[in-house]
Design a protein around this motif. Structure first.
Motif, PDB file in Angstrom:
ATOM      1  N   HIS A  87       0.833  -1.233   0.050  1.00 15.03           N
ATOM      2  CA  HIS A  87      -0.040   0.057   0.090  1.00 15.03           C
ATOM      3  C   HIS A  87       0.801   1.205   0.109  1.00 15.03           C
ATOM      4  O   HIS A  87       0.179   2.212  -0.368  1.00 15.03           O
ATOM      5  N   TYR A  88       2.093   1.097   0.128  1.00 13.07           N
ATOM      6  CA  TYR A  88       2.981   2.253   0.290  1.00 13.07           C
ATOM      7  C   TYR A  88       3.856   2.401  -0.828  1.00 13.07           C
ATOM      8  O   TYR A  88       4.767   3.436  -0.799  1.00 13.07           O
ATOM      9  N   PHE A  89       3.904   1.514  -1.785  1.00 11.84           N
ATOM     10  CA  PHE A  89       4.964   1.491  -2.904  1.00 11.84           C
ATOM     11  C   PHE A  89       4.457   2.822  -3.768  1.00 11.84           C
ATOM     12  O   PHE A  89       5.536   3.481  -4.366  1.00 11.84           O
ATOM     13  N   PHE A  90       3.180   3.039  -3.947  1.00 16.26           N
ATOM     14  CA  PHE A  90       2.957   4.450  -4.773  1.00 16.26           C
ATOM     15  C   PHE A  90       2.469   5.600  -4.224  1.00 16.26           C
ATOM     16  O   PHE A  90       1.775   6.443  -4.474  1.00 16.26           O
ATOM     17  N   LYS A  91       2.842   5.679  -2.827  1.00 15.23           N
ATOM     18  CA  LYS A  91       2.170   6.659  -1.743  1.00 15.23           C
ATOM     19  C   LYS A  91       2.661   8.062  -2.236  1.00 15.23           C
ATOM     20  O   LYS A  91       1.849   8.830  -2.393  1.00 15.23           O
ATOM     21  N   SER A  92       3.997   8.288  -2.516  1.00 14.75           N
ATOM     22  CA  SER A  92       4.464   9.621  -2.853  1.00 14.75           C
ATOM     23  C   SER A  92       3.986  10.058  -4.375  1.00 14.75           C
ATOM     24  O   SER A  92       3.683  11.166  -4.642  1.00 14.75           O
ATOM     25  N   GLU A  93       3.866   8.616  -5.344  1.00  8.27           N
ATOM     26  CA  GLU A  93       3.317   9.137  -6.544  1.00  8.27           C
ATOM     27  C   GLU A  93       1.772   9.501  -6.619  1.00  8.27           C
ATOM     28  O   GLU A  93       1.230  10.360  -7.046  1.00  8.27           O
ATOM     29  N   GLU A  94       0.894   8.880  -5.432  1.00 11.89           N
ATOM     30  CA  GLU A  94      -0.388   9.175  -5.236  1.00 11.89           C
ATOM     31  C   GLU A  94      -0.616  10.658  -4.944  1.00 11.89           C
ATOM     32  O   GLU A  94      -1.338  11.396  -5.065  1.00 11.89           O
ATOM     33  N   GLU A  95       0.367  11.053  -3.915  1.00 12.79           N
ATOM     34  CA  GLU A  95       0.303  12.497  -3.547  1.00 12.79           C
ATOM     35  C   GLU A  95       0.527  13.418  -4.666  1.00 12.79           C
ATOM     36  O   GLU A  95       0.172  14.339  -4.707  1.00 12.79           O
TER      37      GLU A  95
END
Length: 389
Positions: free
Chosen positions: A127-135
Motif C-alpha cells: 500500500h505504500y509503494f505508490f504513496k509519494s506518486e499518489e500524493e
C-alpha cells in the motif's frame, strides 16, 4: 468485503502507475515493462495449463489466468501460487503468495453472496509503494483545477473588457487600442492553456501547440512593453494624436515575439529534451523582463519628477494610466524573473508544490488583473458607460 477492498486497492495502485505515465511523472519504460512482463506471464501460464491438463478422472478445478495470477489445475482444498512477478513491487526471491480455494464440487470458491471468485492477495500488496506518486497525482490535479479556474476567469473577464471597449466609441483611441491588444494576447494565451489542461492529447503533444503557447506568452510581454513605451512617450508629450504610432506598436506587439519563437522552435525541433532549449528560453525571458524593467524604472523617476513639479495632476488620465501600468510591470516582471530562476530542479517536495501554486496563481489570474486595472476599475470607462446610459 475485505478482499474486495484489497483488490480495489491493488487496482488503484496500477491506475496510479498509468496516470503517472501520462502526466509525465514516470517514464514510459516503467509501464511498458509491467505490460510486457504481464503479457509474458500470461503466455507462459497458457502453455503451462495446456501441458498439465489432467488426463485421469476425478474432481478438480480448471486452471486459469484470472487477470491477476496463474492458477494450475487443482484438487479440492486451499491453493497457493507465488505473487505475480510482473508487479513492480515484487522483487526476485519474494516469498509472498496469493490464495484461492477449490471446493469439493470442482469449482473455485466464490465470495459470500456474490459470483466473484474469492482470492486472498494480501501478501502481494504494497500500500505504500505508490504513496509519494499518489500524493503527486493529487497535487497535479489541484494545480490543473487551479489553472483552469484562473485562466477561465481571465478569459471571460478579458472578453467582456474587449466587448465594452469595442462598443463604447468614445473610448476608441490609441491608448485603449493598446489595452485591447493586450487583452487579446491574454485571451489567446488563456485559450491555449485551457485546451492543454482539458486534455486534447493529440493537440497538446504537437509542436504547434507548444509553439503557439510560447508565442502568446511572448505577445503578453511585448504588449506590456508597448504599454510601458506608450506611457513613457505620453509623459514626455502632453498630447499624442498620431495614429501612425499604432501600426508600429502592432508590429512590436505581434511581430517581435516571432524573433524569439522561431529560433526557439528550431532549437526545440533539433535538440528536443536537450539542455539548449531551457537555456534559450531563459535568455529569452530575461531579455524581455530586463527591457521592461529598465523602462519601468525610468517611468517611475520621470513620473515622480513631474508630480513634484505639478506637471501631472493626480486627476490626470496620464496619472491613472501610469498607476495601472506601474502596478502591472513589477508584478508580472518580478513573477517572470523569480520563477525563471526557481526552477523545478532547484526545489523539492512541499517547496516545489508551493512554488508551483504561487507561480500558477499569478500566471492564470494575470488576465483578470489586467481587465480590472485597464477596464473595470478605469475611471474613464466607468464615466463613458454612465454618460452613454
Amino acid at each position: 468485503m475485505l478482499f474486495a477492498g484489497r483488490r480495489a486497492a491493488l487496482r488503484v495502485q496500477l491506475w496510479v502507475l498509468i496516470v503517472l505515465l501520462y502526466s509525465g511523472q514516470v517514464t514510459g519504460s516503467v509501464l511498458d515493462d509491467v505490460i510486457y512482463k504481464r503479457g509474458e506471464y500470461k503466455e507462459n501460464c497458457t502453455r503451462f495449463l495446456k501441458a498439465t491438463f489432467p488426463t485421469g478422472t476425478g474432481i478438480f478445478c480448471n486452471g486459469t489466468f484470472d487477470v491477476f495470477a496463474c492458477w494450475p489445475h487443482s484438487s479440492p482444498g486451499i491453493v497457493s501460487v507465488p505473487c505475480p512477478p510482473y508487479l513492480p513491487w515484487i522483487t526476485e526471491g519474494a516469498t509472498g503468495n496469493v490464495y484461492k480455494e477449490c471446493t469439493v464440487n470442482g469449482t473455485w470458491k466464490t465470495e459470500e453472496n456474490s459470483s466473484t471468485i474469492w482470492r486472498n492477495q494480501s501478501e502481494c500488496e504494497n500500500h505504500y509503494f505508490f504513496k509519494s506518486e499518489e500524493e503527486e497525482v493529487f497535487r497535479q490535479s489541484v494545480l490543473r483545477v487551479l489553472s483552469i479556474v484562473g485562466y477561465s476567469l481571465s478569459f471571460s473577464s478579458l472578453c467582456l473588457a474587449v466587448l465594452i471597449m469595442s462598443l463604447l466609441r468614445k473610448l476608441h483611441c490609441t491608448r485603449n487600442y493598446i489595452h485591447m491588444n493586450l487583452f487579446v494576447s491574454f485571451i489567446f494565451r488563456a485559450i491555449a492553456v485551457i485546451i492543454k489542461e482539458i486534455g486534447w492529447n493529440s493537440y497538446t503533444k504537437s509542436t504547434a501547440s507548444k509553439v503557439s503557447l510560447e508565442y502568446f506568452v511572448g505577445c503578453n510581454y511585448f504588449w506590456l512593453l508597448v504599454e510601458a513605451i506608450f506611457l513613457h512617450t505620453l509623459l514626455f508629450t502632453a498630447v499624442l494624436t498620431r495614429k501612425r504610432l499604432l501600426k508600429k506598436y502592432m508590429i512590436l506587439g505581434w511581430g517581435t515575439p516571432l524573433l524569439f519563437v522561431i529560433p526557439w522552435t528550431v532549437a526545440k525541433t533539433l535538440y528536443e529534451n536537450k539542455r539548449y532549449v531551457p537555456v534559450l528560453l531563459l535568455i529569452d525571458t530575461l531579455k524581455r523582463c530586463f527591457v521592461i524593467f529598465c523602462i519601468f524604472l525610468k517611468i517611475i523617476r520621470l513620473l515622480l519628477s513631474k508630480l513634484k513639479a505639478d506637471q501631472v495632476k493626480f486627476t490626470d488620465y496620464r496619472y491613472s494610466l501610469a498607476r495601472a501600468t506601474l502596478v502591472l510591470i513589477p508584478l508580472l516582471g518580478v513573477h517572470a524573473i523569480v520563477f525563471t530562476f526557481i526552477i523545478d530542479e532547484s526545489v523539492e517536495g512541499s517547496s516545489r508544490y508551493a512554488r508551483n501554486v504561487v507561480s500558477l496563481t499569478l500566471s492564470s489570474f494575470q488576465g483578470l488583473l489586467v481587465a480590472v486595472l485597464y477596464c473595470f476599475a478605469n475611471g474613464e470607462v466607468r464615466l463613458v458607460k454612465i454618460f452613454e446610459l
